[in-house]
Design an enzyme around this catalytic site. Sequence first.
Site, PDB file in Angstrom:
ATOM      1  N   SER A   1      48.914  81.458  65.858  1.00  0.00           N
ATOM      2  CA  SER A   1      48.830  82.561  64.911  1.00  0.00           C
ATOM      3  C   SER A   1      49.599  83.788  65.422  1.00  0.00           C
ATOM      4  O   SER A   1      50.766  83.659  65.795  1.00  0.00           O
ATOM      5  CB  SER A   1      47.343  82.843  64.657  1.00  0.00           C
ATOM      6  OG  SER A   1      47.181  83.606  63.517  1.00  0.00           O
ATOM      7  N   GLN A   2      48.951  84.941  65.505  1.00  0.00           N
ATOM      8  CA  GLN A   2      49.641  86.131  66.018  1.00  0.00           C
ATOM      9  C   GLN A   2      50.276  85.857  67.387  1.00  0.00           C
ATOM     10  O   GLN A   2      51.328  86.407  67.725  1.00  0.00           O
ATOM     11  CB  GLN A   2      48.646  87.288  66.113  1.00  0.00           C
ATOM     12  CG  GLN A   2      49.209  88.530  66.770  1.00  0.00           C
ATOM     13  CD  GLN A   2      48.205  89.666  66.830  1.00  0.00           C
ATOM     14  OE1 GLN A   2      47.970  90.329  65.832  1.00  0.00           O
ATOM     15  NE2 GLN A   2      47.603  89.895  67.976  1.00  0.00           N
TER      16      GLN A   2
ATOM     17  N   HIS B   1      42.818  77.610  58.845  1.00  0.00           N
ATOM     18  CA  HIS B   1      43.405  78.375  59.946  1.00  0.00           C
ATOM     19  C   HIS B   1      42.641  78.209  61.264  1.00  0.00           C
ATOM     20  O   HIS B   1      43.249  78.006  62.308  1.00  0.00           O
ATOM     21  CB  HIS B   1      43.498  79.861  59.568  1.00  0.00           C
ATOM     22  CG  HIS B   1      44.389  80.631  60.489  1.00  0.00           C
ATOM     23  ND1 HIS B   1      45.734  80.371  60.603  1.00  0.00           N
ATOM     24  CD2 HIS B   1      44.131  81.631  61.365  1.00  0.00           C
ATOM     25  CE1 HIS B   1      46.266  81.187  61.499  1.00  0.00           C
ATOM     26  NE2 HIS B   1      45.314  81.965  61.981  1.00  0.00           N
TER      27      HIS B   1
ATOM     28  N   LEU C   1      44.852  86.479  66.806  1.00  0.00           N
ATOM     29  CA  LEU C   1      44.121  87.692  66.464  1.00  0.00           C
ATOM     30  C   LEU C   1      42.606  87.423  66.482  1.00  0.00           C
ATOM     31  O   LEU C   1      42.155  86.412  65.931  1.00  0.00           O
ATOM     32  CB  LEU C   1      44.558  88.130  65.061  1.00  0.00           C
ATOM     33  CG  LEU C   1      44.146  89.509  64.561  1.00  0.00           C
ATOM     34  CD1 LEU C   1      44.773  90.622  65.398  1.00  0.00           C
ATOM     35  CD2 LEU C   1      44.558  89.686  63.098  1.00  0.00           C
TER      36      LEU C   1
ATOM     37  N   ASP D   1      45.987  76.382  55.044  1.00  0.00           N
ATOM     38  CA  ASP D   1      45.666  77.299  56.133  1.00  0.00           C
ATOM     39  C   ASP D   1      44.692  78.410  55.714  1.00  0.00           C
ATOM     40  O   ASP D   1      43.734  78.695  56.410  1.00  0.00           O
ATOM     41  CB  ASP D   1      46.975  77.909  56.668  1.00  0.00           C
ATOM     42  CG  ASP D   1      46.732  78.856  57.813  1.00  0.00           C
ATOM     43  OD1 ASP D   1      46.741  78.394  58.963  1.00  0.00           O
ATOM     44  OD2 ASP D   1      46.497  80.053  57.563  1.00  0.00           O
TER      45      ASP D   1
END
Length: 291
Positions: free
Chosen positions: A100-101, A272, A34, A217
């Site tokens: 991630s996404q 993250h 994202l 994260d």
Amino acid sequence: MTELLNVSGLLLMLCGVNLCDTLGYKPVIIVHGLFDGPKQFVQMARIIEKAHPGTNVSVIDLYDNMASLTPLWKQVLGFKKALYPIIQEAKNGVHLICFSQGGLICRGLLSTLPDHNVQSFISLSSPQAGQYGDTAILNWLFPHYLKAKVFHICYSSIGQELSICNFWNDPHQKERFLKTSKYLALLNGEKPHSKMTVWRENFLRISKLVLIGGPDDGVITPWESSQFGFYDNNETIVEMKNQNWYVTDSFGLKTLHARGDLAVCVLSGVKHANWHNNETVFRSCIEEWLT
Ligand SMILES: *[C@@H]1O[C@H](CO)[C@@H](O)[C@H](O)[C@H]1NC(C)=O
Ligand SMILES: *[C@@H]1O[C@H](CO)[C@@H](O)[C@H](O)[C@H]1NC(C)=O
Ligand SMILES: *[C@@H]1O[C@H](CO)[C@@H](O)[C@H](O)[C@H]1NC(C)=O
């Protein structure tokens, strides 16, 4: 001159005539997360190429930055078009690293591509069981909402037009989640559908699922979602093995585990935004799966 060429030099030469994937490392395809894009993965591509000279690393340049809010099924279609020619070229298969996404997009791809040849699917700090937490992204998207209220937006047909709502998983609103989630509830087989068996077969074509994540994260909430753990309605973590869709093997996770094809890698000290730039992460959790 020949004796001066080391193995990596030789591989680089051979790659020029497109023999790279038959003689060396399989191509690596990266799917971003994202609000990012290829730019954020330049360092990762360098780390891979340094460790495995001659690897053809592609970062798919689609739905970058703001466009990453596009609903996930639409993104899956776009990424499919970009991925397909690469996997067709790669006779011995490819590896996917999905951040991630992007990890959820990759599951959409792997579930719906009947003839893919993805070997290792590396899920890099990806909310595989959903997301439920206040984060800077959330506060920016929905400035007047607390996480407990986000379901009002996300669990509506308008909300489902935003990628993040496709995997918003409010543990106190299970019924609404099951009713409105157009993405995660289907992928995880929480909401039964007619394509479940086919999706499962497609997904099981991978030879390795690698789940990477960790407690520092700061964005994926709960962080255990990166390993398929998630909150129950008391916000207590239920680990992967006790999740209903694991027990019923609705999308193949239990089978992968039983086959010995599930690797879990938990690392602390990684925020993250650093998973893909951190060489220790690469060496401890990724390198061995990119052969
Ligand atoms: C790397 O992969 C891309 C995508 O399949 C391809 O277009 C390119 O020619 C490859 N590069 C090399 C050096 O093989
Ligand atoms: C939630 O917590 C309460 C009190 O600790 C407990 O009685 C209940 O069984 C818990 N529910 C679940 C689903 O774990
Ligand atoms: C890189 O990863 C290691 C191992 O988990 C961790 O200790 C370290 O803090 C990380 N560094 C950064 C900058 O993320």
